[in-house]
Write a protein that holds these residues in place. Sequence first.
Motif, mmCIF file in Angstrom:
data_model
loop_
_atom_site.group_PDB
_atom_site.id
_atom_site.type_symbol
_atom_site.label_atom_id
_atom_site.label_comp_id
_atom_site.label_asym_id
_atom_site.label_seq_id
_atom_site.Cartn_x
_atom_site.Cartn_y
_atom_site.Cartn_z
ATOM 1 N N TYR A 293 36.749 7.076 31.491
ATOM 2 C CA TYR A 293 36.461 7.221 32.918
ATOM 3 C C TYR A 293 36.876 8.609 33.409
ATOM 4 O O TYR A 293 36.126 9.274 34.122
ATOM 5 C CB TYR A 293 37.183 6.133 33.719
ATOM 6 C CG TYR A 293 37.093 6.344 35.205
ATOM 7 C CD1 TYR A 293 35.933 6.021 35.893
ATOM 8 C CD2 TYR A 293 38.144 6.896 35.920
ATOM 9 C CE1 TYR A 293 35.830 6.235 37.255
ATOM 10 C CE2 TYR A 293 38.054 7.107 37.272
ATOM 11 C CZ TYR A 293 36.898 6.768 37.935
ATOM 12 O OH TYR A 293 36.798 6.984 39.286
ATOM 13 N N TYR A 294 38.064 9.043 33.026
ATOM 14 C CA TYR A 294 38.550 10.336 33.499
ATOM 15 C C TYR A 294 37.905 11.521 32.783
ATOM 16 O O TYR A 294 37.747 12.586 33.379
ATOM 17 C CB TYR A 294 40.079 10.409 33.381
ATOM 18 C CG TYR A 294 40.754 9.593 34.455
ATOM 19 C CD1 TYR A 294 40.687 9.976 35.796
ATOM 20 C CD2 TYR A 294 41.419 8.427 34.145
ATOM 21 C CE1 TYR A 294 41.277 9.215 36.788
ATOM 22 C CE2 TYR A 294 42.019 7.663 35.136
ATOM 23 C CZ TYR A 294 41.942 8.066 36.444
ATOM 24 O OH TYR A 294 42.524 7.307 37.434
ATOM 25 N N LEU A 295 37.513 11.355 31.530
ATOM 26 C CA LEU A 295 36.912 12.457 30.783
ATOM 27 C C LEU A 295 35.409 12.591 30.993
ATOM 28 O O LEU A 295 34.848 13.667 30.770
ATOM 29 C CB LEU A 295 37.169 12.278 29.287
ATOM 30 C CG LEU A 295 38.579 12.491 28.791
ATOM 31 C CD1 LEU A 295 38.645 12.258 27.285
ATOM 32 C CD2 LEU A 295 39.077 13.878 29.128
ATOM 33 N N GLY B 264 29.755 15.493 30.887
ATOM 34 C CA GLY B 264 28.392 15.298 31.364
ATOM 35 C C GLY B 264 27.943 13.860 31.484
ATOM 36 O O GLY B 264 26.755 13.574 31.337
ATOM 37 N N MET B 265 28.873 12.957 31.743
ATOM 38 C CA MET B 265 28.517 11.544 31.869
ATOM 39 C C MET B 265 28.976 11.012 33.224
ATOM 40 O O MET B 265 29.884 11.556 33.839
ATOM 41 C CB MET B 265 29.174 10.742 30.746
ATOM 42 C CG MET B 265 28.702 11.149 29.365
ATOM 43 S SD MET B 265 29.690 10.460 28.051
ATOM 44 C CE MET B 265 29.483 8.734 28.291
ATOM 45 N N LEU B 266 28.348 9.948 33.647
ATOM 46 C CA LEU B 266 28.714 9.296 34.899
ATOM 47 C C LEU B 266 29.949 8.430 34.661
ATOM 48 O O LEU B 266 29.952 7.558 33.790
ATOM 49 C CB LEU B 266 27.546 8.445 35.401
ATOM 50 C CG LEU B 266 27.707 7.803 36.761
ATOM 51 C CD1 LEU B 266 27.879 8.858 37.841
ATOM 52 C CD2 LEU B 266 26.508 6.929 37.078
ATOM 53 N N ASP B 267 30.997 8.659 35.424
ATOM 54 C CA ASP B 267 32.283 8.012 35.159
ATOM 55 C C ASP B 267 32.316 6.520 35.454
ATOM 56 O O ASP B 267 32.969 5.759 34.744
ATOM 57 C CB ASP B 267 33.405 8.723 35.917
ATOM 58 C CG ASP B 267 33.214 8.739 37.421
ATOM 59 O OD1 ASP B 267 32.189 8.226 37.915
ATOM 60 O OD2 ASP B 267 34.095 9.286 38.113
ATOM 61 N N ILE B 268 31.626 6.074 36.449
ATOM 62 C CA ILE B 268 31.744 4.683 36.905
ATOM 63 C C ILE B 268 31.216 3.679 35.880
ATOM 64 O O ILE B 268 31.549 2.497 35.924
ATOM 65 C CB ILE B 268 31.049 4.500 38.271
ATOM 66 C CG1 ILE B 268 31.546 3.254 38.994
ATOM 67 C CG2 ILE B 268 29.543 4.491 38.118
ATOM 68 C CD1 ILE B 268 32.983 3.290 39.382
#
Length: 170
Positions: free
Chosen positions: A132-134, A139-143
């Motif tokens: 989630y934090y990385l 380049g990814m959506l965290d949620i």
Amino acid sequence: LYAGIRDKNKYLLNGLLVFLLGLSHGYAVIFSAAIGSFFLFTRKSFWENLKYLTAVYGLGFLLLGFWIIPFFGNLPWVSEYVTRWDIKSIFEVLPRVIIPGLILSIAAFFFNRFDRRSWYFTYNIGACLLLYYLSPSIGMLDIRFIPILQIFIVIFGATLPLVFLRPLRY
């Protein structure tokens, strides 16, 4: 995956499962690799497990080649959707309905902390938080990792009865 690592077999079956998981969703196969990395943290068989995981995930990604090679080739023309989710309250991540599962998870960890399965769940919850934090920085959506976190919290809470079932096992 566990049975394959334990017995050092089922390469083809687990590779096909990674392939099917990759066809279902990219985030699922990324988290699958995070889950698999748990088996690298053993004292006696790091290299054997690393070879096994490399073979299984390698086979899965080779089978995904017809899709993943064009995907990576077309990334420069893809619209980015990397935004950090604006969370205003802890209850957005842990809704009230999950709080009992969280309490049970904490109790399950306390009572079952010497059981390797408890460390497996703890590792996966930590992997969700780390991803989630990385994720925005890669380049990814965290949620996307929060629902997996919620699932692991609830399932881990369901392991609490193991403490009371151990004496009844025989």
